[in-house]
Structures are given as structure tokens and as C-alpha cells.
Motif scaffolding. Structure first.
Motif, PDB file in Angstrom:
ATOM      1  N   SER A  11      90.383  44.998 -17.955  1.00 33.66           N
ATOM      2  CA  SER A  11      89.895  44.519 -16.659  1.00 33.66           C
ATOM      3  C   SER A  11      89.508  45.659 -15.719  1.00 33.66           C
ATOM      4  N   ALA A  12      90.336  46.700 -15.671  1.00 38.02           N
ATOM      5  CA  ALA A  12      90.054  47.837 -14.784  1.00 38.02           C
ATOM      6  C   ALA A  12      88.759  48.536 -15.200  1.00 38.02           C
ATOM      7  N   LEU A  13      88.533  48.634 -16.513  1.00 35.70           N
ATOM      8  CA  LEU A  13      87.306  49.264 -17.009  1.00 35.70           C
ATOM      9  C   LEU A  13      86.095  48.410 -16.688  1.00 35.70           C
ATOM     10  N   PHE A  14      86.250  47.088 -16.823  1.00 29.74           N
ATOM     11  CA  PHE A  14      85.138  46.194 -16.507  1.00 29.74           C
ATOM     12  C   PHE A  14      84.810  46.255 -15.019  1.00 29.74           C
ATOM     13  N   LYS A  15      85.835  46.446 -14.190  1.00 34.27           N
ATOM     14  CA  LYS A  15      85.618  46.576 -12.746  1.00 34.27           C
ATOM     15  C   LYS A  15      84.800  47.844 -12.468  1.00 34.27           C
ATOM     16  N   GLU A  16      85.170  48.943 -13.114  1.00 36.70           N
ATOM     17  CA  GLU A  16      84.426  50.203 -12.955  1.00 36.70           C
ATOM     18  C   GLU A  16      82.988  50.048 -13.428  1.00 36.70           C
ATOM     19  N   LEU A  17      82.827  49.385 -14.568  1.00 37.13           N
ATOM     20  CA  LEU A  17      81.496  49.184 -15.130  1.00 37.13           C
ATOM     21  C   LEU A  17      80.643  48.336 -14.188  1.00 37.13           C
ATOM     22  N   SER A  18      81.256  47.297 -13.645  1.00 36.61           N
ATOM     23  CA  SER A  18      80.566  46.412 -12.712  1.00 36.61           C
ATOM     24  C   SER A  18      80.141  47.181 -11.460  1.00 36.61           C
ATOM     25  N   GLU A  19      81.032  48.040 -10.963  1.00 33.26           N
ATOM     26  CA  GLU A  19      80.712  48.857  -9.788  1.00 33.26           C
ATOM     27  C   GLU A  19      79.589  49.842 -10.117  1.00 33.26           C
ATOM     28  N   GLY A  20      79.608  50.375 -11.330  1.00 30.94           N
ATOM     29  CA  GLY A  20      78.542  51.280 -11.771  1.00 30.94           C
ATOM     30  C   GLY A  20      77.200  50.570 -11.810  1.00 30.94           C
ATOM     31  N   LEU A  21      77.214  49.309 -12.240  1.00 31.89           N
ATOM     32  CA  LEU A  21      75.980  48.524 -12.324  1.00 31.89           C
ATOM     33  C   LEU A  21      75.450  48.109 -10.949  1.00 31.89           C
ATOM     34  N   ALA A  22      76.304  48.197  -9.930  1.00 33.46           N
ATOM     35  CA  ALA A  22      75.867  47.861  -8.571  1.00 33.46           C
ATOM     36  C   ALA A  22      74.822  48.871  -8.096  1.00 33.46           C
ATOM     37  N   ASP A  23      74.840  50.068  -8.675  1.00 33.16           N
ATOM     38  CA  ASP A  23      73.827  51.081  -8.383  1.00 33.16           C
ATOM     39  C   ASP A  23      72.552  50.673  -9.140  1.00 33.16           C
ATOM     40  N   LYS A  24      71.538  50.288  -8.393  1.00 33.26           N
ATOM     41  CA  LYS A  24      70.304  49.750  -9.000  1.00 33.26           C
ATOM     42  C   LYS A  24      69.658  50.724  -9.986  1.00 33.26           C
ATOM     43  N   ASP A  25      69.679  52.023  -9.670  1.00 33.76           N
ATOM     44  CA  ASP A  25      69.082  53.014 -10.576  1.00 33.76           C
ATOM     45  C   ASP A  25      69.852  53.084 -11.883  1.00 33.76           C
ATOM     46  N   ALA A  26      71.191  53.089 -11.775  1.00 32.41           N
ATOM     47  CA  ALA A  26      72.036  53.137 -12.972  1.00 32.41           C
ATOM     48  C   ALA A  26      71.840  51.880 -13.805  1.00 32.41           C
ATOM     49  N   ALA A  27      71.751  50.717 -13.133  1.00 34.96           N
ATOM     50  CA  ALA A  27      71.548  49.447 -13.840  1.00 34.96           C
ATOM     51  C   ALA A  27      70.201  49.454 -14.560  1.00 34.96           C
ATOM     52  N   ALA A  28      69.157  49.947 -13.881  1.00 31.52           N
ATOM     53  CA  ALA A  28      67.822  49.996 -14.489  1.00 31.52           C
ATOM     54  C   ALA A  28      67.817  50.900 -15.722  1.00 31.52           C
ATOM     55  N   LYS A  29      68.538  52.011 -15.629  1.00 31.33           N
ATOM     56  CA  LYS A  29      68.628  52.953 -16.751  1.00 31.33           C
ATOM     57  C   LYS A  29      69.361  52.302 -17.934  1.00 31.33           C
ATOM     58  N   ALA A  30      70.449  51.582 -17.630  1.00 30.00           N
ATOM     59  CA  ALA A  30      71.225  50.901 -18.677  1.00 30.00           C
ATOM     60  C   ALA A  30      70.389  49.810 -19.345  1.00 30.00           C
ATOM     61  N   ILE A  31      69.636  49.058 -18.529  1.00 32.92           N
ATOM     62  CA  ILE A  31      68.782  47.987 -19.070  1.00 32.92           C
ATOM     63  C   ILE A  31      67.728  48.595 -19.992  1.00 32.92           C
ATOM     64  N   LYS A  32      67.128  49.690 -19.540  1.00 27.16           N
ATOM     65  CA  LYS A  32      66.097  50.362 -20.334  1.00 27.16           C
ATOM     66  C   LYS A  32      66.678  50.879 -21.655  1.00 27.16           C
ATOM     67  N   GLY A  33      67.902  51.396 -21.599  1.00 33.07           N
ATOM     68  CA  GLY A  33      68.525  51.965 -22.791  1.00 33.07           C
ATOM     69  C   GLY A  33      69.026  50.950 -23.794  1.00 33.07           C
ATOM     70  N   VAL A  34      69.445  49.782 -23.328  1.00 26.66           N
ATOM     71  CA  VAL A  34      70.066  48.802 -24.220  1.00 26.66           C
ATOM     72  C   VAL A  34      69.176  47.579 -24.447  1.00 26.66           C
ATOM     73  N   ASN A  35      68.659  47.005 -23.363  1.00 27.49           N
ATOM     74  CA  ASN A  35      67.793  45.826 -23.420  1.00 27.49           C
ATOM     75  C   ASN A  35      68.386  44.704 -24.264  1.00 27.49           C
ATOM     76  N   ALA A  36      69.608  44.294 -23.908  1.00 24.22           N
ATOM     77  CA  ALA A  36      70.282  43.232 -24.656  1.00 24.22           C
ATOM     78  C   ALA A  36      71.322  42.548 -23.787  1.00 24.22           C
ATOM     79  N   VAL A  37      71.647  41.331 -24.185  1.00 23.69           N
ATOM     80  CA  VAL A  37      72.762  40.614 -23.567  1.00 23.69           C
ATOM     81  C   VAL A  37      73.932  40.764 -24.533  1.00 23.69           C
ATOM     82  N   ILE A  38      75.019  41.350 -24.034  1.00 22.00           N
ATOM     83  CA  ILE A  38      76.164  41.668 -24.873  1.00 22.00           C
ATOM     84  C   ILE A  38      77.361  40.823 -24.462  1.00 22.00           C
ATOM     85  N   VAL A  39      77.983  40.203 -25.432  1.00 23.84           N
ATOM     86  CA  VAL A  39      79.196  39.432 -25.185  1.00 23.84           C
ATOM     87  C   VAL A  39      80.349  40.229 -25.776  1.00 23.84           C
TER      88      VAL A  39
END
Length: 127
Positions: A11-39
Motif C-alpha cells: 500500500s505504501a508503495l502504491f501511494k508513492e507511485l500514485s503521487e509520482g503519477l500526479a506529476d503530469k510529465d512523469a505520467a506522460a513519460k510512463a504512459i509513453k514507456g509502457v502504453n498498457a493497462v496493468i492489473v
């Protein structure tokens, strides 16, 4: 719904990841790098299961899901403790997979891109 689920160390890691994704540039970079929906479906010490939906296709969001895991491009199934080690760089995804500790359903190539996303979005200071 929060990304934190009681009884899961991840949970703590997911919270950090979620906070990281709040940064639009970081989120855009992650989307570009992965381009997938992950469960990500984890099982804790008590045998309880929980799933998280990491959208790195359109939104760059992460959320906990209730009930059965939704459909994604790839699903990772592993123990909570192993996921924590993987996200912290203390375990290797390939080794976990080879040892049967990590199960992957769906697009295997997308699964391999996830480790880089954790490194990229990790807010902790680099030593």
C-alpha cells in the motif's frame, strides 16, 4: 477510492507511485514507456487478495479495485512481500517469474516495462 488497502505492505508503495503519477510529465513519460493497462493482484500473509489497476495507457492513474480483478493488457499475480521486494529493487522480476513466484497473464513485454516505471517514479532520494 484510496490506493491503500489494509493488510498489504505494498500500500505504501502504491501511494508513492500514485503521487509520482500526479506529476503530469512523469505520467506522460510512463504512459509513453509502457502504453498498457496493468492489473496487479497481490496475496498477503493472511491469504487475502487485492488488486490494483495501473492505467499507463490513457490516464496515468493507479487505483485499488474491489471485487474480481478487471481486464487489463497484462495481469501480475504475486505475494505482497515479493511485490514489495520487486518495487524496492531487492528482487528481480525475471527471477521471481522463473521461480514461480510471479505469474503473468497477458502481454509479457508490457510486464517487463513495469520495473522501469517504479524506478522512474520513485520519489525517494537516489544514493
Amino acid at each position: 477510492m484510496s490506493v491503500e488497502v489494509d493488510g498489504f505492505n505494498a500500500s505504501a508503495l502504491f501511494k508513492e507511485l500514485s503521487e509520482g503519477l500526479a506529476d503530469k510529465d512523469a505520467a506522460a513519460k510512463a504512459i509513453k514507456g509502457v502504453n498498457a493497462v496493468i492489473v496487479i493482484t497481490l496475496k498477503n500473509k493472511e491469504g487475502k487478495e487485492a488488486s490494483w489497476l495501473l492505467d499507463l495507457k490513457k490516464e496515468g492513474t493507479l487505483k485499488a479495485v474491489e471485487g474480481p480483478p478487471p481486464k487489463g493488457d497484462v495481469q501480475l499475480l504475486l505475494k505482497d512481500a515479493d511485490f514489495v521486494k520487486l518495487a524496492n529493487g531487492k528482487a528481480n522480476g525475471q527471477k521471481l517469474f522463473m521461480n514461480g513466484k510471479l505469474k503473468v497473464k497477458g502481454n509479457m513485454m508490457k510486464a517487463t516495462a513495469i520495473e522501469s516505471v517504479f524506478k522512474q517514479l520513485d520519489p525517494r532520494p537516489k544514493l
